[in-house]
Design a protein around this motif. Structure first.
Motif: not given
Lengths: 182, 101
Positions: A134, A145, A149, A153-154, B53, B55-58
């Protein structure tokens, strides 16, 4: 020592050195312009940690927007802001700056102590990320990506921050308008 | 190999310099620059951790959000600084002691 490591130390040196200059300089305009160098060096650090898009945003928003705003406000607020600085004594460490310096140094020592003893590099979730592959490698294209995202997600923070930006800009325009005769 | 600790130390240094600027400067605009330095130190941490990170790129997403927040707060703060200067003819926070007219 690889090129990446050398670039990291160079960027870190430029960032911290120019930030120290910003803190120490008596000349306000000069310190604002040295802040440019700090921001560019920090953008370089972002690139070195494989966040290209954040680095580009840093250059566009900070260097293009915020610093120009700061310069505008500085130029518009006139001679007064320089008159305060002219009265200062020319010693390296002024006595009235000593408490601030002590607080900053103590805070830095505390942070450095915590970071050096926390063993962040072998935290469990980092090892898990290494096992699941990851970790962003230099070959990856992260922007796809990031865009996906941001739109999935955001999405809620994205919309909230767009409304906040609109409110802040309208508010700033309202605050800085010419006063009516009151 | 650059480890996370390197990034953390660099950002701690930037944060402390920003703290010093905020505490010691007699000028609202310099204090704003100090706040920007501290924000940049925080964003540097977000980005450095965001490398782990994919996958989620937080980390990177919230670094972007933090940059936009900094831009918004700076615009408002500079408008306030200009208003304060117009009213008091000074931007020294030590000399401004009331909010109303």
């Amino acid at each position: 020592m690889s090129l990446t490591t050398m670039m990291f130390y160079l960027m870190a040196l430029i960032a911290i050195g120019s930030a120290l200059y910003v803190a120490a300089s008596k000349n306000l305009v000069r310190s604002v312009f040295m802040f440019f160098a700090t921001l560019f060096a920090i953008a370089g650090l972002y690139v070195l940690s494989l966040a290209d898009f954040v680095a580009v945003t840093q250059v566009v928003v900070y260097v293009g927007g915020i610093l120009v705003l700061i310069l505008f406000a500085f130029m518009l607020s006139g001679r007064e802001s320089l008159a305060v600085l002219a009265q200062q004594t020319n010693r390296l460490i002024a006595v009235n700056k000593l408490p601030a310096m002590l607080v900053a140094l103590a805070f830095f020592c505390l942070l450095a102590y915590v970071f050096l003893h926390a063993r962040i590099d072998d935290a469990p979730w980092l090892q898990e990320a290494a096992i699941n592959q990851n970790i962003i490698t230099p070959q990856d294209v992260t922007i796809n990506h990031l865009g996906v995202n941001l739109m999935t997600t955001y999405l809620l923070p994205f919309e909230v921050i767009s409304i906040l930006l609109l409110m802040a800009l309208v508010g700033a325009a309202h605050l800085s308008r010419k006063e009516a005769e009151a | 190999m650059i480890t996370l600790t390197h990034y953390l130390i660099v950002s701690a240094a930037l944060f402390s310099i920003g703290l010093y600027v905020i505490l010691s400067k007699p000028n609202a605009i310099q204090i704003l620059i100090g706040i920007e330095l501290m924000l940049n130190a925080a964003i540097l941490n977000l980005v450095a951790f965001g490398k782990f990170d994919k996958i989620k790129n937080g980390g990177q997403s919230f670094a972007l959000f933090a940059i936009v927040l900094a831009a918004a707060s700076t615009a408002v703060a500079l408008a306030i600084v200009l208003n304060v200067y117009r009213r008091y003819k000074t931007i020294d926070p030590g000399k401004i002691n009331q909010l109303k007219d």
